[in-house]
Design an enzyme around this catalytic site. Sequence first.
Site, PDB file in Angstrom:
ATOM      1  N   GLY A 217      98.643  29.485  42.097  1.00 40.12           N
ATOM      2  CA  GLY A 217      99.707  28.775  42.798  1.00 40.12           C
ATOM      3  C   GLY A 217      99.330  27.391  43.307  1.00 40.12           C
ATOM      4  O   GLY A 217     100.035  26.836  44.148  1.00 40.12           O
ATOM      5  N   LYS A 218      98.271  26.802  42.783  1.00 38.67           N
ATOM      6  CA  LYS A 218      97.864  25.456  43.222  1.00 38.67           C
ATOM      7  C   LYS A 218      98.948  24.428  42.902  1.00 38.67           C
ATOM      8  O   LYS A 218      99.403  23.707  43.775  1.00 38.67           O
ATOM      9  CB  LYS A 218      96.564  25.019  42.511  1.00 38.67           C
ATOM     10  CG  LYS A 218      95.355  25.858  42.829  1.00 38.67           C
ATOM     11  CD  LYS A 218      94.124  25.357  42.090  1.00 38.67           C
ATOM     12  CE  LYS A 218      94.224  25.453  40.572  1.00 38.67           C
ATOM     13  NZ  LYS A 218      94.336  26.826  40.047  1.00 38.67           N
TER      14      LYS A 218
ATOM     15  N   TYR B 177     101.991  24.908  42.044  1.00 41.48           N
ATOM     16  CA  TYR B 177     103.262  25.242  42.697  1.00 41.48           C
ATOM     17  C   TYR B 177     103.304  24.646  44.097  1.00 41.48           C
ATOM     18  O   TYR B 177     104.291  24.044  44.498  1.00 41.48           O
ATOM     19  CB  TYR B 177     103.428  26.767  42.766  1.00 41.48           C
ATOM     20  CG  TYR B 177     104.755  27.193  43.327  1.00 41.48           C
ATOM     21  CD1 TYR B 177     105.874  27.296  42.517  1.00 41.48           C
ATOM     22  CD2 TYR B 177     104.891  27.479  44.690  1.00 41.48           C
ATOM     23  CE1 TYR B 177     107.103  27.668  43.032  1.00 41.48           C
ATOM     24  CE2 TYR B 177     106.113  27.849  45.219  1.00 41.48           C
ATOM     25  CZ  TYR B 177     107.210  27.948  44.389  1.00 41.48           C
ATOM     26  OH  TYR B 177     108.428  28.308  44.904  1.00 41.48           O
TER      27      TYR B 177
ATOM     28  N   ASP C 274      94.865  18.360  42.679  1.00 41.61           N
ATOM     29  CA  ASP C 274      95.130  19.689  42.113  1.00 41.61           C
ATOM     30  C   ASP C 274      93.885  20.028  41.282  1.00 41.61           C
ATOM     31  O   ASP C 274      93.695  19.502  40.188  1.00 41.61           O
ATOM     32  CB  ASP C 274      96.391  19.590  41.249  1.00 41.61           C
ATOM     33  CG  ASP C 274      96.908  20.942  40.792  1.00 41.61           C
ATOM     34  OD1 ASP C 274      96.253  21.972  41.057  1.00 41.61           O
ATOM     35  OD2 ASP C 274      97.971  20.966  40.141  1.00 41.61           O
TER      36      ASP C 274
ATOM     37  N   GLY D 221      91.031  25.330  37.662  1.00 45.36           N
ATOM     38  CA  GLY D 221      90.896  26.728  38.040  1.00 45.36           C
ATOM     39  C   GLY D 221      89.457  27.050  38.437  1.00 45.36           C
ATOM     40  O   GLY D 221      88.519  26.632  37.769  1.00 45.36           O
TER      41      GLY D 221
HETATM   42  P1  ADP Z   1      97.885  27.236  39.200  1.00 46.51           P
HETATM   43  O1  ADP Z   1      98.316  25.819  39.293  1.00 46.51           O
HETATM   44  O2  ADP Z   1      96.992  27.638  40.327  1.00 46.51           O
HETATM   45  O3  ADP Z   1      97.290  27.581  37.879  1.00 46.51           O
HETATM   46  P2  ADP Z   1     100.719  27.783  39.335  1.00 46.51           P
HETATM   47  O4  ADP Z   1     101.030  26.921  40.502  1.00 46.51           O
HETATM   48  O5  ADP Z   1     101.057  27.257  37.996  1.00 46.51           O
HETATM   49  O6  ADP Z   1      99.169  28.177  39.363  1.00 46.51           O
HETATM   50  O7  ADP Z   1     101.408  29.192  39.609  1.00 46.51           O
HETATM   51  C1  ADP Z   1     101.449  30.239  38.669  1.00 46.51           C
HETATM   52  C2  ADP Z   1     102.840  30.874  38.671  1.00 46.51           C
HETATM   53  O8  ADP Z   1     103.128  31.482  39.920  1.00 46.51           O
HETATM   54  C3  ADP Z   1     103.948  29.883  38.415  1.00 46.51           C
HETATM   55  O9  ADP Z   1     104.904  30.472  37.564  1.00 46.51           O
HETATM   56  C4  ADP Z   1     104.543  29.636  39.788  1.00 46.51           C
HETATM   57  O10 ADP Z   1     105.908  29.285  39.713  1.00 46.51           O
HETATM   58  C5  ADP Z   1     104.328  30.959  40.499  1.00 46.51           C
HETATM   59  N1  ADP Z   1     104.083  30.760  41.938  1.00 46.51           N
HETATM   60  C6  ADP Z   1     102.940  30.273  42.459  1.00 46.51           C
HETATM   61  N2  ADP Z   1     102.998  30.216  43.807  1.00 46.51           N
HETATM   62  C7  ADP Z   1     104.225  30.658  44.149  1.00 46.51           C
HETATM   63  C8  ADP Z   1     104.901  30.835  45.408  1.00 46.51           C
HETATM   64  N3  ADP Z   1     104.317  30.523  46.562  1.00 46.51           N
HETATM   65  N4  ADP Z   1     106.164  31.320  45.388  1.00 46.51           N
HETATM   66  C9  ADP Z   1     106.754  31.620  44.219  1.00 46.51           C
HETATM   67  N5  ADP Z   1     106.174  31.486  43.003  1.00 46.51           N
HETATM   68  C10 ADP Z   1     104.929  31.008  42.953  1.00 46.51           C
HETATM   69 MG    MG Z   2      98.053  24.317  37.825  1.00 41.89          MG
END
Ligand code: ADP
Ligand code: MG
Length: 364
Positions: free
Chosen positions: A113-114, A116, A253, A256
Amino acid sequence: PSIDSVKVAVRVRPFSQREKDAGSQCVISMNANSTTICDPKNPGHVKTFTFDLAYWSHSGFLKDEDGRLVSTGSDNRYAGQREIFCDLGQGVLDSAWQGYNATLLAYGQTGSGKSYSMIGCGADRGIIPIVCEELFKAIQNQEQNKQYQVTFSMLEIYNEQVIDLLSKTKKRGGLKVREDHQQGFYVDGLKQVPCDSYAQIERLMEQGTKIRTTASTSMNVTSSRSHVVITIQFKQIFLDEEITKQSVINLVDLAGSERQKSSGSEGDRLREGTHVNLSLTMLGNVISALAEMAVGKKVLHIPYRDSVLTKLLQSALGGNSKTIMIAAISPADMCYEETLSTLRYAERTKKIKNKAVINASPTE
Ligand code: ADP
Ligand code: MG
């Protein structure tokens, strides 16, 4: 100077489809600013971490008419994007207006969720867009005897190479990081685009994201292995006093944090693995060294120079910046080890003390 610790917030997201399909159990619980993680193989075994803030974004949400996730009436614990902005993003803006440098970092394994939290998803805009929008809103409401300059840049660090995400011409080998006595480390030749509206920044971010995707597709890698650094330079010129205040806002950002699986075979993949580890490992080393220093241990050397990321974040870590880290975590039992390691990383980070000063000088 204003001496304070790095502020740390942890945020737990909803189950992903994959986690749901696997019948995952939630191993995280939160209570005020404490986060507790329970070992799925040994359920009596729990560890509790206390950070500045803990965000429960795991349950209790529904979609509003615009497609935004908001908390429901029954379980109203869901912490949405606005709430995160108000607690963290507003602080970044306040620091910038006072003339302090500010840094916001998102750390966590891929899928935690980073992006996001930082960038957002559709109508659920993250901290970065809201910060930019609020910055211009506030500029519009200011008195007349001040002038403002805002510039925006966006880069990616991949394999220890710096790629300008606002430039269509890709430089072989990437841009060089140089050092200057006054401004410290900087990226030579990076595009700094002057901006006078939020709409302009929105377009630049879109463009940058597109270039990033194209680049990673052509290199046949996923973007989870690179770091993205967005920098906003904010200058306020006080016309009466002939003083200029300047703030650098870094929004990062990170790649991982999961340990790379050793591929062993292809040279490229191997090199990439070591380099991703290099930048994140060096970030970890810098953080550990600074954390030790903060508790009074003698530390001779902080290894900022050992990776591109730590060079660019030098002032953010133990230097002239107000710094915030968001530790993004999965709720699922299958991610237990990685989540625990993220929480430990965050715990070390919160020990770091920064010495921020207001950057003010006579207008040139
Ligand atoms: P990362 O950038 O850490 O790889 P993402 O931000 O892409 O991860 O999140 C992975 C998935 O989880 C995405 O589909 C995102 O929309 C969902 N997600 C992440 N955090 C939240 C949150 N706080 N509420 C709802 N959905 C979330
Ligand atoms: Mg990401």
